[in-house]
Design a protein around this motif. Sequence first.
Motif, PDB file in Angstrom:
ATOM      1  N   HIS A  74     -16.588  -8.463 -22.761  1.00 58.09           N
ATOM      2  CA  HIS A  74     -18.029  -8.051 -22.677  1.00 58.09           C
ATOM      3  C   HIS A  74     -18.826  -8.434 -24.066  1.00 58.09           C
ATOM      4  O   HIS A  74     -20.059  -9.056 -23.816  1.00 58.09           O
ATOM      5  CB  HIS A  74     -18.272  -6.274 -22.851  1.00 58.09           C
ATOM      6  N   TYR A  83     -20.595  -0.466 -23.463  1.00 57.61           N
ATOM      7  CA  TYR A  83     -19.673  -0.243 -22.346  1.00 57.61           C
ATOM      8  C   TYR A  83     -18.864   0.820 -22.533  1.00 57.61           C
ATOM      9  O   TYR A  83     -18.012   0.981 -23.602  1.00 57.61           O
ATOM     10  CB  TYR A  83     -18.950  -1.584 -21.774  1.00 57.61           C
ATOM     11  N   GLU A  89     -13.181   0.564 -13.818  1.00 57.99           N
ATOM     12  CA  GLU A  89     -13.837  -0.616 -14.247  1.00 57.99           C
ATOM     13  C   GLU A  89     -12.746  -1.731 -14.344  1.00 57.99           C
ATOM     14  O   GLU A  89     -13.136  -2.868 -14.161  1.00 57.99           O
ATOM     15  CB  GLU A  89     -14.338  -0.452 -15.684  1.00 57.99           C
ATOM     16  N   GLU A  99     -18.471  -6.362 -14.874  1.00 56.89           N
ATOM     17  CA  GLU A  99     -16.958  -5.906 -15.014  1.00 56.89           C
ATOM     18  C   GLU A  99     -15.910  -6.865 -14.512  1.00 56.89           C
ATOM     19  O   GLU A  99     -14.952  -7.144 -15.101  1.00 56.89           O
ATOM     20  CB  GLU A  99     -16.696  -4.165 -14.433  1.00 56.89           C
TER      21      GLU A  99
HETATM   22 ZN   LIG Z   1     -16.180  -2.986 -18.655  1.00 54.96          ZN
END
Ligand SMILES: [Zn+2]
Length: 153
Positions: A74, A83, A89, A99
């Motif tokens: 991320h 997040y 996820e 994701e």
């Molecule tokens: Zn994530």
Amino acid sequence: MSTQAREILEKYWDKEIPIDPIKLANALGAEVKADPDLATSGEFNCTNDGPLIQYNNTESKVRQRFTIAHELGHFVLGHGGAYRDNPEEFSLANHDPLEIAANRFAAELLMPEAVINLLIFKKGIKDIAKLSSMLQVSQIAMQFRLKNLGLIS
Ligand SMILES: [Zn+2]
């Protein structure tokens, strides 16, 4: 295939396996904190002090490693913001493109194609349980990676 994971490995990886996602995150300027009370598996936040990855260290070792690599995704992929990641996820059934991208990054970081090829074709290790234990990932993650690399059907 995304190249970010490969570039990071080329620059910062010490060539040890299993690959340590905490070392790589630190090299990239992200702080990594274990928190047994975290309500999720892992979280990524851009804080005033810089990027922060938190992970739940009561979960299995392979889960923790994947979580850290996913949260690092991320950060590296510039997803911004905050997040909160739970097992959904990380699931293959998740269709959120961010994701999916973070999961792909994590897989490429912890199971680089070159390493997989070396283990399978040079060292002759063909057993998924053995490969996943050498790279400290779950057998499901390894299976999915081998499929993506076209090595198993
Ligand atoms: Zn994530």
